[in-house]
Design a protein around this motif. Structure first.
Motif: not given
Length: 114
Positions: A93-114
């Motif tokens: 999840y990406c986050v951007a923080a202002s002085s009063t609020t944190d804003y969040w992105g919807p998320g991007t999936e990362v899968t690491v296989s063995s």
């Protein structure tokens, strides 16, 4: 502020991925930007943050493998992930923080296989 992230996907252990996030400007001043992640069944945890001045903060488990960078003029933040491990599998999840609020992105999936 709306955040748009990209760059997730499937990669083999030892490989690399690059995540990008862009924040739309709507008159708010963004201080820190960065990334958190949440693996299945686990709590969301910090990955890396970067301030407008370029000060970075990495979680111990990614230190030396991940690099965060930011373009203040474009309100973008990127996360270069190298030497990926299976345990890095999560929704990032990406986050951007202002002085009063944190804003969040919807998320991007990362899968690491063995």
């Amino acid at each position: 502020v709306q955040l748009h992230a990209s760059g997730g996907g499937l990669v083999q252990a030892g490989g690399s991925l690059r995540l990008s996030c862009a924040a739309s400007k709507s008159g708010f001043s963004i201080n820190a930007m960065g990334w958190y992640r949440q693996a299945p069944g686990k709590q969301r945890e910090l990955v890396a943050l970067i301030t407008g001045g370029g000060t970075t903060n990495y979680a111990d488990y990614v230190q030396g493998r991940f690099t965060i960078a930011r373009d203040n003029a474009k309100n973008t933040v990127c996360l270069q992930m190298n030497s990926l491990k299976v345990e890095d599998t999560a929704v990032y999840y990406c986050v951007a923080a202002s002085s009063t609020t944190d804003y969040w992105g919807p998320g991007t999936e990362v899968t690491v296989s063995s």
